[in-house]
Design an enzyme around this catalytic site. Structure first.
Site, PDB file in Angstrom:
ATOM      1  N   GLY A  35      -6.397   5.439  -6.298  1.00 11.38           N
ATOM      2  CA  GLY A  35      -6.522   4.837  -4.977  1.00 11.38           C
ATOM      3  C   GLY A  35      -5.241   5.026  -4.188  1.00 11.38           C
ATOM      4  O   GLY A  35      -4.167   5.243  -4.769  1.00 11.38           O
ATOM      5  N   GLN A  78       1.024   3.498   2.276  1.00 13.44           N
ATOM      6  CA  GLN A  78       1.764   4.156   1.191  1.00 13.44           C
ATOM      7  C   GLN A  78       2.223   5.557   1.579  1.00 13.44           C
ATOM      8  O   GLN A  78       3.098   6.123   0.920  1.00 13.44           O
ATOM      9  CB  GLN A  78       0.905   4.237  -0.074  1.00 13.44           C
ATOM     10  CG  GLN A  78       0.642   2.871  -0.696  1.00 13.44           C
ATOM     11  CD  GLN A  78      -0.127   3.030  -1.993  1.00 13.44           C
ATOM     12  OE1 GLN A  78      -1.343   3.120  -1.982  1.00 13.44           O
ATOM     13  NE2 GLN A  78       0.586   3.086  -3.100  1.00 13.44           N
ATOM     14  N   CYS A 107       0.952   1.191  -9.522  1.00 13.71           N
ATOM     15  CA  CYS A 107       0.895   1.510  -8.093  1.00 13.71           C
ATOM     16  C   CYS A 107       1.807   2.702  -7.855  1.00 13.71           C
ATOM     17  O   CYS A 107       2.927   2.729  -8.365  1.00 13.71           O
ATOM     18  CB  CYS A 107       1.362   0.303  -7.290  1.00 13.71           C
ATOM     19  SG  CYS A 107       1.339   0.560  -5.510  1.00 13.71           S
ATOM     20  N   LEU A 108       1.321   3.677  -7.093  1.00 13.90           N
ATOM     21  CA  LEU A 108       2.141   4.858  -6.811  1.00 13.90           C
ATOM     22  C   LEU A 108       3.407   4.487  -6.053  1.00 13.90           C
ATOM     23  O   LEU A 108       4.380   5.234  -6.060  1.00 13.90           O
ATOM     24  CB  LEU A 108       1.328   5.891  -6.014  1.00 13.90           C
ATOM     25  CG  LEU A 108       0.140   6.507  -6.770  1.00 13.90           C
ATOM     26  CD1 LEU A 108      -0.662   7.419  -5.855  1.00 13.90           C
ATOM     27  CD2 LEU A 108       0.609   7.263  -8.004  1.00 13.90           C
ATOM     28  N   HIS A 114      -6.839  -4.131  -4.771  1.00 14.38           N
ATOM     29  CA  HIS A 114      -5.464  -3.603  -4.793  1.00 14.38           C
ATOM     30  C   HIS A 114      -5.180  -2.791  -3.520  1.00 14.38           C
ATOM     31  O   HIS A 114      -4.157  -2.993  -2.862  1.00 14.38           O
ATOM     32  CB  HIS A 114      -5.282  -2.739  -6.057  1.00 14.38           C
ATOM     33  CG  HIS A 114      -3.940  -2.088  -6.172  1.00 14.38           C
ATOM     34  ND1 HIS A 114      -3.059  -2.371  -7.187  1.00 14.38           N
ATOM     35  CD2 HIS A 114      -3.318  -1.148  -5.400  1.00 14.38           C
ATOM     36  CE1 HIS A 114      -1.951  -1.643  -7.024  1.00 14.38           C
ATOM     37  NE2 HIS A 114      -2.098  -0.888  -5.949  1.00 14.38           N
ATOM     38  N   GLU A 115      -6.107  -1.891  -3.188  1.00  9.06           N
ATOM     39  CA  GLU A 115      -5.887  -1.028  -2.012  1.00  9.06           C
ATOM     40  C   GLU A 115      -5.957  -1.841  -0.727  1.00  9.06           C
ATOM     41  O   GLU A 115      -5.160  -1.634   0.192  1.00  9.06           O
ATOM     42  CB  GLU A 115      -6.896   0.121  -1.968  1.00  9.06           C
ATOM     43  CG  GLU A 115      -6.868   1.059  -3.172  1.00  9.06           C
ATOM     44  CD  GLU A 115      -5.475   1.513  -3.563  1.00  9.06           C
ATOM     45  OE1 GLU A 115      -4.602   1.619  -2.676  1.00  9.06           O
ATOM     46  OE2 GLU A 115      -5.238   1.723  -4.758  1.00  9.06           O
ATOM     47  N   HIS A 167      -2.756  -3.589   0.206  1.00  6.74           N
ATOM     48  CA  HIS A 167      -1.726  -2.755   0.835  1.00  6.74           C
ATOM     49  C   HIS A 167      -1.806  -2.841   2.361  1.00  6.74           C
ATOM     50  O   HIS A 167      -0.794  -2.736   3.041  1.00  6.74           O
ATOM     51  CB  HIS A 167      -1.903  -1.285   0.418  1.00  6.74           C
ATOM     52  CG  HIS A 167      -1.260  -0.936  -0.891  1.00  6.74           C
ATOM     53  ND1 HIS A 167       0.099  -1.024  -1.112  1.00  6.74           N
ATOM     54  CD2 HIS A 167      -1.787  -0.475  -2.052  1.00  6.74           C
ATOM     55  CE1 HIS A 167       0.372  -0.623  -2.351  1.00  6.74           C
ATOM     56  NE2 HIS A 167      -0.762  -0.291  -2.951  1.00  6.74           N
TER      57      HIS A 167
HETATM   58 NI    NI Z   1      -0.843   0.476  -4.883  1.00  8.76          NI
END
Ligand code: NI
Length: 187
Positions: A47, A52, A102-103, A144-145, A148
């Site tokens: 995701g 991000q 998380c990236l 989660h997404e 953000h």
């Molecule tokens: Ni994330």
């Protein structure tokens, strides 16, 4: 298409509320979406949210690969999905703990409580409405997404920060635990 630079925790773009997208069919939104998908697949992650990649727009992309899918009706594999201006409705009071990464917080993971059953909706690039229900890992990835877009990173959702740390260190502990919970890493 391009692979975009990923913002890491501490960058102000990750702490801000992203803005609604006025025209989902605008060419620059399609371009952003393409680049986000390429960036997510390259990372690799399951995701990615626009903040991000330094874009303050309410746009997320995600998928649930076969290997992460459960057996339930709304917990199966989910093809690559893009949502513009998403909305979430909580359909359960029950929370479940699961491991997330998380990236934007590379090489780390944490155990995060999430609502087990949600409904979500949003628009696709043609401006058509997408509407689904989700449980399990699917519900976790979407929450989660979505977070953000409101400037929330998963450690901010954690109740027990002793369950937050470097993946390389935690993997051993996690694998030694009873194994009834799957290791989960939304992105
Ligand atoms: Ni994330």
């Amino acid at each position: 298409m391009a692979i975009l630079k990923i913002a890491r925790m501490g960058h102000p773009i990750l702490a801000r509320r992203a803005e609604e997208i006025v025209d989902p069919t605008a060419p620059e939104i399609a371009r952003l979406a393409e680049d986000m998908i390429e960036t997510m697949l390259d990372a690799p992650g399951v995701g990615l949210a626009a903040p991000q990649v330094h874009a303050g727009s309410r746009l997320i992309v995600f998928q649930v690969p076969e290997g992460r899918a459960g057996d339930g009706k709304d917990d199966g594999a989910v093809p690559l999905t893009l949502l513009i201006n998403p909305a979430i409705e909580f359909l359960s009071d029950d929370m479940a703990l699961g491991w997330e990464g998380c990236l934007s917080i590379p090489e780390m993971m944490g155990e995060v409580p999430r609502v087990m059953r949600i409904g979500y909706s949003g628009l696709d690039l043609a401006g058509r409405r997408v509407e689904r229900e989700a449980t399990g890992f699917h519900a976790r990835v979407v929450q989660h997404e979505y977070d953000h877009l409101d400037g929330i990173l998963y450690p901010m959702r954690m109740a027990d920060l002793s369950r937050f740390g470097f993946t390389a260190e935690l993997r051993k502990m996690v694998s030694e635990e009873d194994g009834e919970r799957d290791e989960e890493e939304p992105d």
